[in-house]
Write a protein that holds these residues in place. Sequence first.
Motif, PDB file in Angstrom:
ATOM      1  N   TYR A  33      -7.026   8.117  -2.417  1.00 30.68           N
ATOM      2  CA  TYR A  33      -7.779   6.952  -1.936  1.00 30.68           C
ATOM      3  C   TYR A  33      -8.778   6.472  -2.996  1.00 30.68           C
ATOM      4  N   GLU A  34      -9.547   7.386  -3.558  1.00 33.42           N
ATOM      5  CA  GLU A  34     -10.564   7.005  -4.533  1.00 33.42           C
ATOM      6  C   GLU A  34      -9.951   6.453  -5.813  1.00 33.42           C
ATOM      7  N   ASP A  35      -8.801   6.960  -6.229  1.00 34.60           N
ATOM      8  CA  ASP A  35      -8.161   6.473  -7.448  1.00 34.60           C
ATOM      9  C   ASP A  35      -7.540   5.094  -7.259  1.00 34.60           C
ATOM     10  N   GLN A  41       0.827  -1.209   0.000  1.00 35.87           N
ATOM     11  CA  GLN A  41       0.000   0.000   0.000  1.00 35.87           C
ATOM     12  C   GLN A  41       0.860   1.257   0.000  1.00 35.87           C
ATOM     13  N   LYS A  63      -8.286   2.807  -4.661  1.00 37.04           N
ATOM     14  CA  LYS A  63      -9.153   1.822  -4.005  1.00 37.04           C
ATOM     15  C   LYS A  63      -9.627   0.710  -4.941  1.00 37.04           C
ATOM     16  N   PRO A  64     -10.046   0.994  -6.177  1.00 36.96           N
ATOM     17  CA  PRO A  64     -10.517  -0.085  -7.054  1.00 36.96           C
ATOM     18  C   PRO A  64      -9.455  -1.164  -7.304  1.00 36.96           C
ATOM     19  N   SER A  65      -8.196  -0.761  -7.396  1.00 37.09           N
ATOM     20  CA  SER A  65      -7.123  -1.736  -7.648  1.00 37.09           C
ATOM     21  C   SER A  65      -6.578  -2.339  -6.359  1.00 37.09           C
ATOM     22  N   PRO A 121      -8.349  -3.033  -2.954  1.00 36.49           N
ATOM     23  CA  PRO A 121      -9.542  -3.010  -2.092  1.00 36.49           C
ATOM     24  C   PRO A 121      -9.225  -2.924  -0.597  1.00 36.49           C
TER      25      PRO A 121
END
Length: 204
Positions: free
Chosen positions: A87-89, A66, A91-93, A95
């Motif tokens: 965080y938003e960019d 991370q 997070k999808p990759s 989780p």
Amino acid sequence: MQHAVSFFYTVANSRVSGTIFFRMKTKKKLFHTESEVPMRTAETIQAIEKRLLETLQASGLRLTAQRRVICRYLATKETHPTAQQIYEDLKPSFPSLSLATVYNTLEALVELGAVHALGDAGDNTMHYDADIDPHLNLACVRCHRIVDLPLAQLSALEEEAQRLTGYRMLGARIMYYGLCPDCQRETDTPHPEPMTSQAQETQN
């Protein structure tokens, strides 16, 4: 060619109005639209990422997956992101990434002098900059975009301050606030006045 940039800037949490005058030997456009912002080269990205990772490691922090991806993100982006944007960019990759991890990593990098906390850009949100070379940050208070303006004079100023005080400089943060050229054009564009109910009835 002499240029002037009129903004107000923050010094010790206070805002001071002013204008800087500087001479440029280039005819390159100083300000860019979002699509024209120059991308960092692969070499620059690798150098920044390496510096951030080495800084964390030297401080005793583990280089978790991370933390690595956060450093990579900061090295790649020139948009001066907020913690929420990072965080938003990511997070999808990733989780398992938490917002707390993003904040803690940013806080560590700022305390170690590897990343600059720029303050808000008129949006009451902290923005971060992994480029610690001397430069001006110009923030638009309308679209909240921040662009960098490198100036040779800043390097000379830093060297002079170091010589006079004996400080070992870790970096500098100069943030100017104003309206970017795009927002100025939008502001200057006249908008049609809304029609009154009486005018609408007359037209009908």
